[in-house]
Design a protein around this motif. Sequence first.
Motif, PDB file in Angstrom:
ATOM      1  N   THR A   1       0.838  -1.205   0.000  1.00  0.00           N
ATOM      2  CA  THR A   1       0.000   0.000   0.000  1.00  0.00           C
ATOM      3  C   THR A   1       0.870   1.251   0.000  1.00  0.00           C
ATOM      4  OG1 THR A   1      -1.772  -1.166   1.163  1.00  0.00           O
ATOM      5  CG2 THR A   1      -1.828   1.231   1.225  1.00  0.00           C
TER       6      THR A   1
ATOM      7  N   ARG B   1       6.722   9.855  -3.728  1.00  0.00           N
ATOM      8  CA  ARG B   1       5.322  10.192  -3.987  1.00  0.00           C
ATOM      9  C   ARG B   1       5.217  11.442  -4.851  1.00  0.00           C
ATOM     10  NH1 ARG B   1       1.357  10.331   1.005  1.00  0.00           N
ATOM     11  NH2 ARG B   1       2.673  12.092   1.620  1.00  0.00           N
TER      12      ARG B   1
ATOM     13  N   GLU C   1       0.825  13.065   6.836  1.00  0.00           N
ATOM     14  CA  GLU C   1       0.362  13.231   5.461  1.00  0.00           C
ATOM     15  C   GLU C   1       1.525  13.475   4.507  1.00  0.00           C
ATOM     16  OE1 GLU C   1      -2.516  16.386   3.032  1.00  0.00           O
ATOM     17  OE2 GLU C   1      -2.145  16.616   5.180  1.00  0.00           O
TER      18      GLU C   1
ATOM     19  N   ARG D   1       1.922   1.853  -3.550  1.00  0.00           N
ATOM     20  CA  ARG D   1       0.840   2.478  -4.331  1.00  0.00           C
ATOM     21  C   ARG D   1       0.632   3.931  -3.916  1.00  0.00           C
ATOM     22  NH1 ARG D   1      -1.387   5.064  -6.911  1.00  0.00           N
ATOM     23  NH2 ARG D   1      -3.453   4.972  -7.892  1.00  0.00           N
ATOM     24  N   ASP D   2       0.716   4.211  -2.624  1.00  0.00           N
ATOM     25  CA  ASP D   2       0.523   5.577  -2.141  1.00  0.00           C
ATOM     26  C   ASP D   2       1.627   6.513  -2.614  1.00  0.00           C
ATOM     27  OD1 ASP D   2      -1.801   4.825  -0.903  1.00  0.00           O
ATOM     28  OD2 ASP D   2      -0.940   4.726   1.120  1.00  0.00           O
TER      29      ASP D   2
ATOM     30  N   ASN E   1       2.632   6.520  -5.613  1.00  0.00           N
ATOM     31  CA  ASN E   1       2.377   6.629  -7.057  1.00  0.00           C
ATOM     32  C   ASN E   1       3.188   5.648  -7.883  1.00  0.00           C
ATOM     33  OD1 ASN E   1       0.395   8.817  -7.073  1.00  0.00           O
ATOM     34  ND2 ASN E   1       2.082  10.072  -6.295  1.00  0.00           N
TER      35      ASN E   1
END
Length: 881
Positions: free
Chosen positions: A391, A689, A837, A394-395, A397
């Motif tokens: 994950t 990212r 974040e 994927r987070d 990108n």
Amino acid sequence: MQNRITSWCLAIAVMLLLMPAQAPAAVLDARWEFRLLPGNAQASAHPRASAWRTAQVPGSVHTDLLAHALIPDPYVGAPEASLQWIGLADWEYRATFDVAAATLARPHAELVFEGLDTFAEVELNGQPLLRADNAHRTWIARVEGRLQPRGNTLRIVFRSPITTLLPSVQAMPHKIAGNYPSPYGDEPRDAMVGNFVRKPAYHFGWDWGPRYVTAGVWRPVRLETWGAHRIDDLAVRTDRLDADAALLTAQVTVRHEGAAASALLDVDVRDPEGRIVARAQHNALLQPGEQQIDVPLQIDQPRRWWPAGQGAQDRYTVHASLGRDEDPALRAERRIGLRSIELRRQDDADGGQGFAFVINGREIFAKGANVIPFDAFPARVDTSRLRTILTAARDANMNMLRNWGGGYYEDDAFFDIADELGLLVWQDFMFGGGMQPGYDPAFRQSVVAEARDNVRRLRHHPSIVLWCGNNEEETAWKDWGHGRDLAKADPVFAAKVWQGYVDLFGNDLRRVVAEEALGVPYWSSSPSNDLDTKANDSTRGDKHYWQVWGNPALPVTAYLRETPRFMSEYGLQSWPSQAMVDRIAPRAEQRIDSPVIQAHQKFMAGQGNERLLHYIRLSYGEPRDFAAFLYLGQVMQAEGIQLAALHHRASRPYTMGSLYWQLNDVWPGASWSGLDHDGHWKALHFQARRFFADLAVAALRDDGVTRISLLNDTPTPQRVDWRLRVMALDGREISRRQQAVVLAPGSATEVGRLGDARLLGVEDPARTIAVVELLQDERVVSRQVVSFVEARDQALQADQVKASLQGEGDQLEVVLQARGLVRAAWIDFGLHEVVLEDNLLDLLPGERRVLRARSDRDAATLRAALRVQTLGDILRVHAVR
């Protein structure tokens, strides 16, 4: 009364015969124990390991010894040398188990061993059952008639791979090249056995992980039972796929025992919501033995599976059943994604050749990283950790991961999650380096069986888009001197070794993939041009580039002068966080040359910290202490990999992939990873990212010229603005330029090449920056800050950011307010777990950022722990003269 009881018992017996049998395949419910094999040479030195103790299966001897406090934690401190005796010992495991009457009543039974590591002699109830010699294979033994209701005993003896193979390797007049020689004396440096055994290569040590030559039952053991016939396998081949229709063939493999018989085979397909969208029946005449039954299917207006960023990851479920019986042995199910795959290798006019993955007819720029094993002991890796790491990919990108060839074939859970997240998988066969004895027919036969096992197990996953023969073996032979040195010593043997390589990787594995992989392409080695002349070529095939970080240790700007067709390896090292280092070494021993820190730095026999310092010094100067060394190493890694990845993306379509080394860690220590061993994001992963975002700006400065490219990896045109501002470090704006543009789908658009003189004019390069931004709907979606001098010479100031934590509970926010230019702001809460974040931030003068935060700690504790480091704080002693 007696007659009524007899009749009632008879009725119950008939009902039991008519009822569906118990589940025919289940993980063996057994009590496991282990011990050091009596009489072994290691027993006198380690008598406590010779007693029977409980074992965990799946597991390994190292983790079982640790569970009983017979060894220290292999990851903490520097115990590695003292634990090498484990790999020299023979180990014994035994299991006792019962078998239910209904299971015993079924006429056919097998014990299935999904993973035995590695040289294993297996007995059942005192009689030999099988001998295994390949940790990557599934081993199966028929056991009908050999099971009893109570007290079955399964005994497995694991022989040391080192002591088993060393005599034959030492007897070779000329050795084939190995990987990493042991520094601990458990194996001669000139007679490495790792290449000769089908076992995870990294267990023998690598330049990012420890040497723990383990053994054990590392994957589950199952007892499978069935009646007259069963479904052994279900595969679904895509014969045609477009927006209008999917033409499929369900390939159902049935095993039948006894005389010929007929059976009705039902196959149906359900869409992602569970609705039946295709169904077929087939009257099958079953012959004794194994047979494949092909059933055609059609889905109208199919929902295709796409990689991340290109569309949805819709999946269908295909179900096959043989007859109306609910017996699970007569049923099979696969979850599939409908997608086409092509490895496009078009020739260029200048003699080069492209290398691009094409999914559903669309060329995809591959963005991602290489995956290594998630732990030194694979059975400790659970689905939760796999999900955390994937994950995170994927987070950031990413859309592709390369499963590197020196580990093991991952569990199905890995690929299920990759399917779900849209992560393409480049899957190596498990060959990590050096050279293999492909000239040995028995070795090749074992590898072919291993390959069939794993390709068949994994072929229904849409995420797998390439099977690759090995990692770096061809380039090692051709470019590193392995072939040259052996040819000089024994030209006849060298020719035999190379022919064995071609036979194994050019023919055998290629044939297995062609026969079993449902159309997924094969590539013989990474890097290579699939056995065509040069192995590691920038104009053809895939490329591993290690002149940055590796020898000759060029500066990171050298990345900008290396433009491959597909970059499948490149990297820079760093250490994990201070909190992670604190778990393996006390603060008093945290210096780059301490034994504990050196033990967790595997590059160049512990000299990797000097190489890391080399790169830190080039851009940031001398770290003032170990904490600064940790911080600057992560910043250097993040900024250097960003430079390379954006260059690759800006070179599209000539370059069509950028996979950096590496995504994850095998243990806590220095490595090239972007995620630490626990899955925490290092600075590189936050940066990834940004530099892998579907819409991004690449502003790449080299030799006094900044090249600006706008990147669009989405499948649709994008209306954007790009903006260039030149400003002083205190926020004074010197110049501004802004322009609207429409970016084509899947494109890199160069919009300018600007020299320093044009950008700076008369301004001081140490006190000036250029800010290049990509805007959409007036919102900044990507930004790069271009500096005109190295950070060590930039006029950065300390104390340029104010940080505060606001809110309570699940409404926490970190607020950053910049006074002047802030570079590489790293937010940290010490030992407290906080999910942020964003992190590793450049802030422009006057800029305010608000970041969401999550933690199970109370806000007051977190406020007290909050710290922010910046380059200005760390390098303030290097203020411009």
